[in-house]
Design a protein around this motif. Structure first.
Motif, PDB file in Angstrom:
ATOM      1  N   GLY A 141     -13.879 -57.098  64.114  1.00 26.91           N
ATOM      2  CA  GLY A 141     -14.780 -57.103  62.969  1.00 26.91           C
ATOM      3  C   GLY A 141     -16.234 -56.974  63.340  1.00 26.91           C
ATOM      4  O   GLY A 141     -16.590 -56.647  64.481  1.00 26.91           O
ATOM      5  N   GLN A 168     -17.422 -59.993  58.565  1.00 27.45           N
ATOM      6  CA  GLN A 168     -16.212 -59.294  58.159  1.00 27.45           C
ATOM      7  C   GLN A 168     -15.301 -59.230  59.385  1.00 27.45           C
ATOM      8  O   GLN A 168     -15.676 -58.662  60.413  1.00 27.45           O
ATOM      9  CB  GLN A 168     -16.513 -57.877  57.660  1.00 27.45           C
ATOM     10  CG  GLN A 168     -17.297 -57.822  56.361  1.00 27.45           C
ATOM     11  CD  GLN A 168     -16.496 -58.301  55.169  1.00 27.45           C
ATOM     12  OE1 GLN A 168     -15.264 -58.231  55.173  1.00 27.45           O
ATOM     13  NE2 GLN A 168     -17.171 -58.788  54.144  1.00 27.45           N
ATOM     14  N   ARG A 170     -10.877 -59.274  60.771  1.00 25.12           N
ATOM     15  CA  ARG A 170      -9.493 -59.023  60.373  1.00 25.12           C
ATOM     16  C   ARG A 170      -8.566 -59.302  61.562  1.00 25.12           C
ATOM     17  O   ARG A 170      -8.983 -59.257  62.730  1.00 25.12           O
ATOM     18  CB  ARG A 170      -9.305 -57.569  59.903  1.00 25.12           C
ATOM     19  CG  ARG A 170      -9.626 -56.536  60.979  1.00 25.12           C
ATOM     20  CD  ARG A 170      -9.710 -55.124  60.417  1.00 25.12           C
ATOM     21  NE  ARG A 170      -9.951 -54.154  61.482  1.00 25.12           N
ATOM     22  CZ  ARG A 170     -11.141 -53.881  61.972  1.00 25.12           C
ATOM     23  NH1 ARG A 170     -12.219 -54.498  61.505  1.00 25.12           N
ATOM     24  NH2 ARG A 170     -11.279 -52.976  62.946  1.00 25.12           N
ATOM     25  N   ASN A 171      -7.326 -59.647  61.225  1.00 28.68           N
ATOM     26  CA  ASN A 171      -6.231 -59.745  62.198  1.00 28.68           C
ATOM     27  C   ASN A 171      -6.538 -60.700  63.348  1.00 28.68           C
ATOM     28  O   ASN A 171      -6.562 -60.322  64.518  1.00 28.68           O
ATOM     29  CB  ASN A 171      -5.890 -58.358  62.761  1.00 28.68           C
ATOM     30  CG  ASN A 171      -5.506 -57.372  61.687  1.00 28.68           C
ATOM     31  OD1 ASN A 171      -4.956 -57.752  60.651  1.00 28.68           O
ATOM     32  ND2 ASN A 171      -5.797 -56.092  61.914  1.00 28.68           N
ATOM     33  N   ASN A 212      -5.469 -62.201  57.699  1.00 25.20           N
ATOM     34  CA  ASN A 212      -5.570 -60.747  57.608  1.00 25.20           C
ATOM     35  C   ASN A 212      -7.022 -60.305  57.489  1.00 25.20           C
ATOM     36  O   ASN A 212      -7.421 -59.294  58.057  1.00 25.20           O
ATOM     37  CB  ASN A 212      -4.778 -60.243  56.402  1.00 25.20           C
ATOM     38  CG  ASN A 212      -3.309 -60.607  56.475  1.00 25.20           C
ATOM     39  OD1 ASN A 212      -2.734 -60.667  57.551  1.00 25.20           O
ATOM     40  ND2 ASN A 212      -2.703 -60.876  55.323  1.00 25.20           N
ATOM     41  N   GLN A 213      -7.796 -61.075  56.696  1.00 28.54           N
ATOM     42  CA  GLN A 213      -9.204 -60.749  56.471  1.00 28.54           C
ATOM     43  C   GLN A 213     -10.003 -62.039  56.369  1.00 28.54           C
ATOM     44  O   GLN A 213      -9.531 -63.028  55.804  1.00 28.54           O
ATOM     45  CB  GLN A 213      -9.387 -59.948  55.166  1.00 28.54           C
ATOM     46  CG  GLN A 213      -8.656 -58.623  55.091  1.00 28.54           C
ATOM     47  CD  GLN A 213      -9.373 -57.514  55.847  1.00 28.54           C
ATOM     48  OE1 GLN A 213     -10.560 -57.623  56.138  1.00 28.54           O
ATOM     49  NE2 GLN A 213      -8.659 -56.440  56.136  1.00 28.54           N
ATOM     50  N   GLY A 215     -14.103 -62.740  55.187  1.00 30.57           N
ATOM     51  CA  GLY A 215     -15.348 -62.097  54.782  1.00 30.57           C
ATOM     52  C   GLY A 215     -16.223 -63.055  54.010  1.00 30.57           C
ATOM     53  O   GLY A 215     -15.736 -63.938  53.293  1.00 30.57           O
ATOM     54  N   GLU A 233      -8.199 -64.484  53.852  1.00 35.96           N
ATOM     55  CA  GLU A 233      -6.913 -64.012  53.339  1.00 35.96           C
ATOM     56  C   GLU A 233      -5.910 -64.007  54.484  1.00 35.96           C
ATOM     57  O   GLU A 233      -6.111 -63.342  55.493  1.00 35.96           O
ATOM     58  CB  GLU A 233      -7.054 -62.602  52.765  1.00 35.96           C
ATOM     59  CG  GLU A 233      -8.017 -62.511  51.589  1.00 35.96           C
ATOM     60  CD  GLU A 233      -8.147 -61.095  51.060  1.00 35.96           C
ATOM     61  OE1 GLU A 233      -7.475 -60.199  51.618  1.00 35.96           O
ATOM     62  OE2 GLU A 233      -8.911 -60.896  50.108  1.00 35.96           O
TER      63      GLU A 233
END
Length: 331
Positions: A141, A168, A170-171, A212-213, A215, A233
């Motif tokens: 990110g 931001q 992810r993963n 998963n995310q 932000g 998330e």
């Protein structure tokens, strides 16, 4: 003329922590063989940044204290009453950090402003390199920061920061360990939930919370880090954090909404009730009924108190306080 340097390796050792007087006014206790220099700690404000010559430095391997920064490039130039950092970049495998900024004035009139962009394919590894390991595994990110503070670059303090940070990612996976920088985002609050409470979906955190995310935006002003939403998330649950973190007193004042994902609930319930067949039925039912069942087991938590031992209370959704208004950004 510019100061030009090309170096294979620079390993800069961190200076010892400055000696602080006890809060109760008692004298400072020193070892018998200790000596104090005439000036315990010089401030960068004693330097006129406009008098620093241009710097053009390239380092193949830079380490500052425990932070392994990799390849470094620095380009600066004096202007007016200050110094412009036109280019400060660090490159390591799967990591890129780019910084621009200005250092203006001297003494009480000194100010520093920076724009930072971090782009990483392994945020957990980056935090490990910066000596903040143990709170994140993996993750890709970007992090951006546009902020400033009173004083020179060496006068940086979280409580004096004015500006905005955006995250931001992810993963990755939030780990159940004492975080460092994660306290500012409020991620410590999330990892503390299963420690303080016995709640329906505590197993989601047993080996860290996969996401998963992630932000959100943080505004820094008047010693506070404020957000109206940091959204996490994950395959197990969606988590929303809003509120404030007092950076000077190191206190939380946050509200956390946790919504288990319907698919996981149905699959778990089905597995308990009917074994593998029940799990399959639950997964199939989720495809049809996921939206209305998404709120099953949802809870809202109020997190207050110090970073080290936050207090976590369950509150009803109707009692959840409104999102805090973002603090004004001072530029």
């Amino acid at each position: 003329a510019a100061i030009v340097g090309t170096l294979d390796r620079v390993h800069w050792q961190s200076p010892p922590a400055p000696i602080k007087a006890p809060g109760d006014g008692a004298p400072i206790a020193l070892p018998a063989d200790a000596t104090l220099p005439a000036r315990v700690q010089a401030s960068a404000n004693d330097t006129n940044p406009a008098k620093i010559p241009p710097l053009s430095l390239d380092v193949a391997d830079l380490q500052f204290g425990k932070a392994r920064l990799g390849q470094a490039v620095l380009r600066t130039r004096p202007f007016g009453n200050g110094l412009s950092v036109d280019r400060l970049q660090f490159r390591a495998p799967r990591q890129a950090i780019d910084i621009q900024g200005r250092w203006l004035g001297m003494g009480t009139a000194a100010t520093t402003h920076v724009e930072v962009k971090v782009d990483s394919e392994d945020l957990g590894g980056l935090m490990q390199n910066l000596d903040y390991g143990g709170q994140l595994r993996g993750g890709q990110g970007q992090i951006t920061l546009d902020a400033g503070w009173a004083g020179g670059p060496s006068d940086f303090q979280l409580g004096a920061l004015q500006g905005r940070m955006q995250v931001q990612a992810r993963n990755g996976q939030l780990l159940e360990l004492e975080p460092g920088a994660g306290r500012v985002l409020g991620l410590l609050s999330v990892t503390q939930l299963p420690r303080r409470l016995m709640f329906d979906f505590r197993d989601f955190f047993s080996k860290g919370f996969a996401f998963n995310q992630v932000g959100g935006t943080l505004d820094f002003a008047d010693g506070m880090a404020t957000t109206d939403k940091v959204l996490i998330e994950g395959p197990a649950a969606n988590i929303s954090i809003r509120g404030r973190t007092d950076l000077r007193r190191q206190q939380f004042d946050q509200t956390i909404d946790v919504n288990p994902r319907a698919g996981n609930l149905l699959t778990v319930v089905g597995a308990v009730a009917g074994g593998p067949v029940g799990a399959a039925v639950g997964a199939a039912a989720n495809a049809v009924l996921s939206k209305p069942l998404g709120q099953i087991g949802a809870k809202t938590y109020r997190v207050t108190g110090p970073w080290a031992e936050p207090k976590v209370d369950v509150i009803d959704r109707d009692e959840a306080p409104p999102a805090a208004a973002p603090a004004p950004v001072v530029r």
